[in-house]
Design an enzyme around this catalytic site. Sequence first.
Site, PDB file in Angstrom:
ATOM      1  N   CYS A 299     -51.395 -67.303  68.309  1.00  0.00           N
ATOM      2  CA  CYS A 299     -50.363 -67.668  69.147  1.00  0.00           C
ATOM      3  C   CYS A 299     -50.668 -68.305  70.365  1.00  0.00           C
ATOM      4  O   CYS A 299     -51.554 -68.044  71.058  1.00  0.00           O
ATOM      5  CB  CYS A 299     -49.823 -66.204  69.444  1.00  0.00           C
ATOM      6  SG  CYS A 299     -48.310 -66.347  70.352  1.00  0.00           S
TER       7      CYS A 299
ATOM      8  N   CYS B 265     -47.120 -64.384  64.996  1.00  0.00           N
ATOM      9  CA  CYS B 265     -47.798 -63.654  65.938  1.00  0.00           C
ATOM     10  C   CYS B 265     -47.979 -62.328  65.699  1.00  0.00           C
ATOM     11  O   CYS B 265     -46.934 -61.657  65.426  1.00  0.00           O
ATOM     12  CB  CYS B 265     -47.433 -63.901  67.238  1.00  0.00           C
ATOM     13  SG  CYS B 265     -48.223 -63.035  68.815  1.00  0.00           S
TER      14      CYS B 265
ATOM     15  N   GLU C 157     -18.912-106.631  66.305  1.00  0.00           N
ATOM     16  CA  GLU C 157     -19.511-105.926  67.609  1.00  0.00           C
ATOM     17  C   GLU C 157     -19.685-104.459  67.446  1.00  0.00           C
ATOM     18  O   GLU C 157     -19.361-103.821  66.527  1.00  0.00           O
ATOM     19  CB  GLU C 157     -18.440-105.896  68.769  1.00  0.00           C
ATOM     20  CG  GLU C 157     -17.004-105.375  68.395  1.00  0.00           C
ATOM     21  CD  GLU C 157     -15.852-105.657  69.292  1.00  0.00           C
ATOM     22  OE1 GLU C 157     -15.296-104.575  69.690  1.00  0.00           O
ATOM     23  OE2 GLU C 157     -15.424-106.791  69.488  1.00  0.00           O
TER      24      GLU C 157
ATOM     25  N   SER D 148      -5.386 -97.208  65.916  1.00  0.00           N
ATOM     26  CA  SER D 148      -6.875 -96.968  65.297  1.00  0.00           C
ATOM     27  C   SER D 148      -7.176 -98.099  64.399  1.00  0.00           C
ATOM     28  O   SER D 148      -6.515 -98.985  64.137  1.00  0.00           O
ATOM     29  CB  SER D 148      -7.034 -95.523  64.800  1.00  0.00           C
ATOM     30  OG  SER D 148      -8.160 -95.115  64.572  1.00  0.00           O
ATOM     31  N   LEU D 149      -8.585 -97.849  63.935  1.00  0.00           N
ATOM     32  CA  LEU D 149      -9.094 -98.843  62.857  1.00  0.00           C
ATOM     33  C   LEU D 149      -9.097 -98.146  61.571  1.00  0.00           C
ATOM     34  O   LEU D 149      -9.620 -97.080  61.417  1.00  0.00           O
ATOM     35  CB  LEU D 149     -10.303 -99.328  63.497  1.00  0.00           C
ATOM     36  CG  LEU D 149     -10.565-100.344  64.588  1.00  0.00           C
ATOM     37  CD1 LEU D 149     -11.980-100.368  65.088  1.00  0.00           C
ATOM     38  CD2 LEU D 149      -9.785-101.721  64.294  1.00  0.00           C
TER      39      LEU D 149
ATOM     40  N   ASP E 161     -19.327 -95.566  70.959  1.00  0.00           N
ATOM     41  CA  ASP E 161     -18.783 -94.012  70.831  1.00  0.00           C
ATOM     42  C   ASP E 161     -18.660 -93.583  72.381  1.00  0.00           C
ATOM     43  O   ASP E 161     -19.261 -92.778  73.068  1.00  0.00           O
ATOM     44  CB  ASP E 161     -20.113 -93.107  70.320  1.00  0.00           C
ATOM     45  CG  ASP E 161     -19.329 -91.867  69.867  1.00  0.00           C
ATOM     46  OD1 ASP E 161     -18.036 -91.562  69.967  1.00  0.00           O
ATOM     47  OD2 ASP E 161     -20.044 -90.913  69.286  1.00  0.00           O
TER      48      ASP E 161
ATOM     49  N   CYS F 224     -49.748 -66.051  73.643  1.00  0.00           N
ATOM     50  CA  CYS F 224     -50.326 -64.738  74.073  1.00  0.00           C
ATOM     51  C   CYS F 224     -51.825 -64.607  73.409  1.00  0.00           C
ATOM     52  O   CYS F 224     -52.958 -63.936  73.781  1.00  0.00           O
ATOM     53  CB  CYS F 224     -49.604 -63.381  73.707  1.00  0.00           C
ATOM     54  SG  CYS F 224     -49.797 -63.088  71.758  1.00  0.00           S
TER      55      CYS F 224
ATOM     56  N   TYR G 111     -14.664 -85.453  59.787  1.00  0.00           N
ATOM     57  CA  TYR G 111     -13.329 -85.812  60.078  1.00  0.00           C
ATOM     58  C   TYR G 111     -13.057 -87.119  59.115  1.00  0.00           C
ATOM     59  O   TYR G 111     -12.030 -87.097  58.645  1.00  0.00           O
ATOM     60  CB  TYR G 111     -13.288 -86.349  61.499  1.00  0.00           C
ATOM     61  CG  TYR G 111     -11.759 -86.427  61.955  1.00  0.00           C
ATOM     62  CD1 TYR G 111     -10.913 -85.789  62.362  1.00  0.00           C
ATOM     63  CD2 TYR G 111     -11.480 -87.865  61.912  1.00  0.00           C
ATOM     64  CE1 TYR G 111      -9.492 -85.967  62.879  1.00  0.00           C
ATOM     65  CE2 TYR G 111     -10.174 -88.111  62.218  1.00  0.00           C
ATOM     66  CZ  TYR G 111      -9.232 -87.145  62.632  1.00  0.00           C
ATOM     67  OH  TYR G 111      -7.750 -87.636  62.954  1.00  0.00           O
TER      68      TYR G 111
ATOM     69  N   CYS H 167     -46.697 -59.850  73.240  1.00  0.00           N
ATOM     70  CA  CYS H 167     -46.521 -61.588  73.331  1.00  0.00           C
ATOM     71  C   CYS H 167     -45.301 -61.719  74.391  1.00  0.00           C
ATOM     72  O   CYS H 167     -44.392 -61.471  74.130  1.00  0.00           O
ATOM     73  CB  CYS H 167     -46.382 -61.825  72.188  1.00  0.00           C
ATOM     74  SG  CYS H 167     -46.028 -63.771  71.802  1.00  0.00           S
TER      75      CYS H 167
ATOM     76  N   LYS I 211     -13.876-108.245  63.446  1.00  0.00           N
ATOM     77  CA  LYS I 211     -12.474-108.563  63.975  1.00  0.00           C
ATOM     78  C   LYS I 211     -12.446-109.968  63.562  1.00  0.00           C
ATOM     79  O   LYS I 211     -13.390-110.885  63.874  1.00  0.00           O
ATOM     80  CB  LYS I 211     -12.192-108.468  65.458  1.00  0.00           C
ATOM     81  CG  LYS I 211     -12.234-107.017  65.857  1.00  0.00           C
ATOM     82  CD  LYS I 211     -12.182-106.965  67.339  1.00  0.00           C
ATOM     83  CE  LYS I 211     -12.165-105.461  67.883  1.00  0.00           C
ATOM     84  NZ  LYS I 211     -12.011-105.352  69.314  1.00  0.00           N
TER      85      LYS I 211
ATOM     86  N   GLU J  56     -14.079 -99.393  76.371  1.00  0.00           N
ATOM     87  CA  GLU J  56     -14.520 -97.945  76.150  1.00  0.00           C
ATOM     88  C   GLU J  56     -15.430 -97.475  77.233  1.00  0.00           C
ATOM     89  O   GLU J  56     -16.333 -98.347  77.784  1.00  0.00           O
ATOM     90  CB  GLU J  56     -15.523 -98.041  74.984  1.00  0.00           C
ATOM     91  CG  GLU J  56     -15.562 -96.540  74.333  1.00  0.00           C
ATOM     92  CD  GLU J  56     -14.389 -96.444  73.163  1.00  0.00           C
ATOM     93  OE1 GLU J  56     -14.475 -95.493  72.453  1.00  0.00           O
ATOM     94  OE2 GLU J  56     -13.376 -97.368  72.919  1.00  0.00           O
TER      95      GLU J  56
ATOM     96  N   LYS K  21     -18.691 -97.986  59.322  1.00  0.00           N
ATOM     97  CA  LYS K  21     -19.365 -96.756  59.953  1.00  0.00           C
ATOM     98  C   LYS K  21     -20.843 -96.512  59.449  1.00  0.00           C
ATOM     99  O   LYS K  21     -21.280 -96.972  58.448  1.00  0.00           O
ATOM    100  CB  LYS K  21     -18.547 -95.501  59.721  1.00  0.00           C
ATOM    101  CG  LYS K  21     -17.187 -95.542  60.201  1.00  0.00           C
ATOM    102  CD  LYS K  21     -17.239 -95.489  61.655  1.00  0.00           C
ATOM    103  CE  LYS K  21     -17.348 -94.416  62.408  1.00  0.00           C
ATOM    104  NZ  LYS K  21     -16.186 -93.180  61.988  1.00  0.00           N
TER     105      LYS K  21
END
Length: 720
Positions: free
Chosen positions: A438, A456, A131, A99-100, A135, A441, A53, A462, A309, A191, A333
């Site tokens: 395996c 296997c 800080e 938003s940031l 999420d 089995c 995104y 099996c 900030k 949050e 990020k």
Amino acid sequence: MTKTPKSKATPPDIATLTKAKAKVELMRLSLEMEAHNVAYYQKDAPKISDAEYDALRRRVEAIEAKFPELVTGSSPTLTVGAAPSRAFAKVQHAVPMLSLGNAFSDEEVAEFVERIQRFLRIDEVPAIVAEPKIDGLSLSLRYEHGELVRAATRGDGFTGEDVTANVRTIDDIPNRLKGKAIPAACELRGEVYMLKSDFLALNKRQEEAGEDPFANPRNSAAGSLRQKDVAITASRPLKFFAYAWGEMSDYPIDEPTQHGMLKWLDHAGFTVNPLITLCHGVEDALKFYRKIGEERASLGYDIDGVVYKVDRIDWQARLGFAGRAPRWAIAHKFAAEQATTVLEKIDIQVGRTGALTPVARLTPVTVGGVVVANATLHNEDYIKGVGNDGQPIRDGVDIREGDTVVIQRAGDVIPQVVSVVMEKRPKDAKPFAFPTKCPVCGSHAIRENGEVVTRCTGALICPAQAVERLKHFVSRLAFDIDGLGDKQIQEFYDDGLIMHPVDIFTLAKRDARAEKKLRDREGFGEVSVRNLFAAIDARRKIELNRLIFALGIRHIGEGNAKLLARHYGSFNAFRDAMLAAAAGQTAEGNSSEAWQDLNNIGGVGEIVADAVVEFFAEKRNVKALGELLDEIEVLDVEQAKSDTAIAGKTVVFTGSLTKFTRDEAKAAAERLSAKVAGSVSKKTDYVVAGEDAGSKLKKATELGVKVLTEDEWLALIEAT
């Protein structure tokens, strides 16, 4: 946000865009981002990762920087979130919840601070509050005279959803503020999130109840808060970190600062993240970022970066906003697809085709928006530090239990280990020994020449492969048993009624002796059970090629099954030859006559031959096959005619056939030595067209290929 398939087409290079093409590209990106906003903010079901995104947004910003005249009020760079859902009442934010901006490198953080200095015309480096970027789901809480009166989600930044009743069930959010210096009216923000441990426990309950699990804690928290039934929200372990505010009738502290206001929020009864730090200078802030990045995997909650900030609130007011984001704050990020954690154990999973896949069991960590507790280790070579091309990977470093590892998710790729932190390897860590049998089995596990996957060989016995093998056994090109679809096979297997192929043909006898009859099962009755038993009995006689295909031997598809059936003619001849070839296997190779004969079949080759012989080398496969043969009759192959009118001709069937099924038509053509193709070309000799024939008929007409009706086709082959 989580994963989705990548865009099908590569977007054009921005440097080559004309103004007209840039306008079209911006429109495309706007529509795409709007759809993702709705999925993320309204439906709590993101379709792409945060990194993907962010890449879309950066592309928009780059195009708008080149063509500023194309920027409109609806640009994704000027909007936040998505419109509130109609399921909740709307709430107008007194101060927008914007938003940031994002930073993805140390240089961008330094530039952020320099921009602040230039804007304020100051030489001093401003104090910065750093800080962890939680999420979760952004929430605004309005208090009047200390009492909580309304809670709202971010929504589109200007109008959110009223979730007051739900919020009152969250222990971390006080219904009344503590202390004396309480503003007459204030909007406090933070949050809503969920601990990783609580998320894993919730998903376990979801799965036990037959419900779909949540993708990650953020989705889980958002979905839990936005419930119409308050009781559901109350049952979910939601938490809240306070870190900001909107409208304030007056500040509760003298000379307010960001750091000072966080202390006041703590005194007022909120939980404030204890890791928040006041930094003096860029290096101080970046040091905090790196420290938090190292601790990220061990935190009890998800973070996807660090927010910086400006500490002085009077400077925040002077800096104001640029578009959708404040000039006084930025989000640094993390690399969304990588994280560091501990590999606790290596397990071997056996897939539906018998592939042995090593899986890393990890200390849970969030990567690319998803909580990861497991990661693929691909194969034996990957664990040893060798790539598919035989060249070293990870500098040839192997992977061991107890290692601290870096894992990644990229788009649709399953989480995988990309590197090992060698300085943290335990002294007693031992190289991993890949199994030769395996683990499910006990059958031989072999690795074919030139292959990286170990498999296997117990195809018929099996349990790990059983359900998929049974589904294959009754599929259209195998036994084709009407009434035994995938769902029915799964139910019968889960209930212990059909565990092996032979159980299908003993079902009626066992049902006659059973205390609880099939007719008493939900969805069944006398008629449906009678029809099922009749369908099974109708397949007690089976063509050799269908049986060979039904066994599910690796590399044996419909074509190879027919090659083997035609060559050996009868099941007894086929089985005896395969057993003889299996008996001729030695460490030096296989020089038996049966092996040579098998390899000399046109179209078979050594890889296919190896797979068939390995199947018959496993004694328990032979035993299971013998039990099956006690219940069925395998028909000898009807030898194809070579002197027919259609011998060597290429035939295509199209449309809805009414005189015969597509499989019957194909089988009849092949018995007469014709070739059946799926598409029309200049090499096609006949196209047999049924009702509603479409593009194939049109192409045949264009190419001048002879088209026959069903009756004409029947007349042609019957005259042969």
